[in-house]
Design a protein around this motif. Sequence first.
Motif, short mmCIF file in Angstrom:
data_model
loop_
_atom_site.label_atom_id
_atom_site.label_comp_id
_atom_site.label_asym_id
_atom_site.label_seq_id
_atom_site.Cartn_x
_atom_site.Cartn_y
_atom_site.Cartn_z
N PRO A 239 15.53 14.07 0.96
CA PRO A 239 14.47 14.72 1.72
C PRO A 239 14.76 14.65 3.22
N THR A 240 14.36 15.68 3.94
CA THR A 240 14.59 15.68 5.39
C THR A 240 13.82 14.56 6.08
N THR A 241 12.72 14.11 5.47
CA THR A 241 11.94 13.02 6.07
C THR A 241 12.76 11.73 6.13
N TRP A 242 13.66 11.52 5.16
CA TRP A 242 14.50 10.32 5.20
C TRP A 242 15.43 10.37 6.41
N ALA B 8 0.82 -1.21 0.00
CA ALA B 8 0.00 0.00 0.00
C ALA B 8 0.86 1.25 0.00
N VAL B 9 1.95 1.24 0.74
CA VAL B 9 2.83 2.41 0.76
C VAL B 9 3.55 2.56 -0.57
N PHE B 10 3.98 1.46 -1.16
CA PHE B 10 4.59 1.53 -2.49
C PHE B 10 3.62 2.17 -3.49
N ALA B 11 2.36 1.72 -3.45
CA ALA B 11 1.36 2.27 -4.38
C ALA B 11 1.15 3.76 -4.14
N ALA B 12 1.15 4.17 -2.88
CA ALA B 12 0.95 5.58 -2.56
C ALA B 12 2.13 6.43 -3.06
N VAL B 13 3.35 5.92 -2.90
CA VAL B 13 4.53 6.67 -3.37
C VAL B 13 4.50 6.80 -4.89
N LEU B 14 4.18 5.73 -5.58
CA LEU B 14 4.12 5.78 -7.04
C LEU B 14 3.03 6.74 -7.52
N LYS B 15 1.95 6.82 -6.76
CA LYS B 15 0.87 7.74 -7.13
C LYS B 15 1.25 9.19 -6.84
N ASP B 16 1.89 9.42 -5.68
CA ASP B 16 2.20 10.78 -5.26
C ASP B 16 3.45 11.34 -5.93
N SER B 17 4.42 10.47 -6.20
CA SER B 17 5.74 10.96 -6.64
C SER B 17 6.29 10.06 -7.75
N SER B 18 5.50 9.83 -8.78
CA SER B 18 5.90 8.89 -9.83
C SER B 18 7.18 9.34 -10.54
N GLN B 19 7.32 10.65 -10.79
CA GLN B 19 8.52 11.12 -11.49
C GLN B 19 9.77 10.89 -10.65
N LYS B 20 9.71 11.23 -9.37
CA LYS B 20 10.86 11.02 -8.49
C LYS B 20 11.17 9.54 -8.32
N ALA B 21 10.12 8.72 -8.27
CA ALA B 21 10.32 7.29 -8.05
C ALA B 21 11.04 6.63 -9.21
N LEU B 22 10.93 7.20 -10.40
CA LEU B 22 11.53 6.61 -11.59
C LEU B 22 12.81 7.31 -12.03
N ASP B 23 13.27 8.25 -11.26
CA ASP B 23 14.44 9.04 -11.64
C ASP B 23 15.57 8.78 -10.64
N VAL C 193 9.52 4.77 0.68
CA VAL C 193 8.61 3.81 1.32
C VAL C 193 9.06 3.56 2.76
N ALA C 194 10.35 3.35 2.96
CA ALA C 194 10.86 3.09 4.31
C ALA C 194 10.60 4.27 5.24
N ALA C 195 10.83 5.48 4.74
CA ALA C 195 10.60 6.66 5.57
C ALA C 195 9.14 6.78 5.97
N ARG C 196 8.23 6.53 5.04
CA ARG C 196 6.81 6.62 5.36
C ARG C 196 6.39 5.53 6.35
N LEU C 197 6.95 4.33 6.19
CA LEU C 197 6.63 3.25 7.13
C LEU C 197 7.04 3.62 8.54
N VAL C 198 8.23 4.21 8.68
CA VAL C 198 8.73 4.57 10.00
C VAL C 198 7.94 5.72 10.59
N LEU C 199 7.80 6.80 9.84
CA LEU C 199 7.18 8.00 10.38
C LEU C 199 5.69 7.85 10.63
N SER C 200 5.04 6.92 9.93
CA SER C 200 3.60 6.68 10.15
C SER C 200 3.34 5.76 11.34
N GLY C 201 4.38 5.09 11.83
CA GLY C 201 4.21 4.14 12.91
C GLY C 201 3.96 2.72 12.43
N GLU C 202 3.79 2.53 11.11
CA GLU C 202 3.52 1.20 10.57
C GLU C 202 4.71 0.26 10.78
#
Length: 472
Positions: A149-152, A128-143, A349-358
């Motif tokens: 990012p500071t979130t990392w 689900a997080v992979f899908a969200a990243v690809l939806k939100d940041s498809s250009q960055k994900a493929l480049d 994906v890793a950063a979102r998993l950590v910061l979301s508590g998942e």
Amino acid sequence: MTIQFAISEDDATPFYLRLADAIERAIVEGALKPGDKLPPQRDIAFDLKVTVGTIGRAYQIARERGLTTGEVGRGTYVRLAEAPEDKAPQQSFPSRSIADSIPSVRSEDVKLDSTSAPMVGQAAAVAAVFAAVLKDSSQKALDYVRGVPTTWLDAGAAWLATGGWAPEPGNVVPTLGVNAAIQGIIASATHPGDRIVFEELSYAAVARAATMIGRMPLTVAADEEGMLPEELDRCAARQHPRMIFLMPAVNNPTGRCMSLRRREEIVSVARRHNLLIVEDNIYGKITPSDIPPIASLAPERTFFVSGLSKSVAAGLRVGWAACPRGQSVRVTVAHNHLTGGRPYLNMEVAARLVLSGEAERIRQAVIAEIAARAALFDEIFAVETVGQARAVPYRWVSLPSPWTSPAFQLAARNHGIRIDGEDEYQSVRGDRSHHSVRIGISAVEERQTLATALQTLKGLIDSGSISYVSVA
């Protein structure tokens, strides 16, 4: 100058490699000192009754390992510490053992040689997080990654926090897994020819990778708490290493934990000899403790690393390194040169998993699952595991006589079970045999499969190697 080289009698290894090893031992042990001249090749060829070409190959390997220097007409000399000449990477020639005859991996083998995080239903959450990243940041994900990012960094600082300590986000380096983090640290903080100290039994892949870029591994004796400070002090005084590699929270493969007092003693020795420290906490995430990490005791010289492979999902290939102040840029550059850089998709994906508590939710489920598997092991092997050791995803098993580690590993493989022998955890070739194996309990998908495999291994142990040899 007459030198008697102690050349091992190993017919499986070419003579020139054994001579190169003997030269290295003579230098490490002080029989040859910086600036000493090695015997002329013709003289030593005559003494050893081999060809000059054989001696020449041994001398060339010693030069490639950064041990010697020389030129035509002058001879070969032990390299001086301040010599400016570049040193080529040391080559690694692993020793052969019975385990080398083990057949290649079969898809149906039960893999108890891995300690990746068990499956606890995290696939759906990660997907689900992979899908969200690809939806939100498809250009960055493929480049290519263009900036961090500071979130990392925030995610890394949060995930590395332990024992009442947390690093500053600005000192954190996101990496392509923990092993890549360690190699980036070694490449940036040491030089070819530098020596790195490991415990007698440790995660030897670090030493083998370091050897490939010209660093020289040394080992120091350990007890039930880990590396012995007095032995480290003696090693540092005699052999002048640059760095120590430690797993204080949970040693791999023994599972031992280093006390606060022992950590303080190691720090004292490190400061006295100006040693850098790499503290690997990958198993510490599933065996939480109130003991402060070495990084909190000696922040000026400690690189602290951890990741997600044992506690969330190994396939993400994400880790972080907390560096001493001012070292994060150097580690980042070295890491990127060695690995080709960090993939945006995995890191985000890793950063979102950590910061979301998942990630924390998954970690707790992983700890519970390993504890359940530990109970299976205890029941089958008739032992009792207590405390945080219940969350260690492997067991270090001492074998009864007459079993040896390679023989038992081969016997297990012939029964379709993959385990690790002690050779996997020896950073250098030593004379001591521990007659032990490491059995992983986390990576097998089903508990019943694990239970069946453990029952087979216990049966092999109880039947003895004579029973095994008779049917091999």
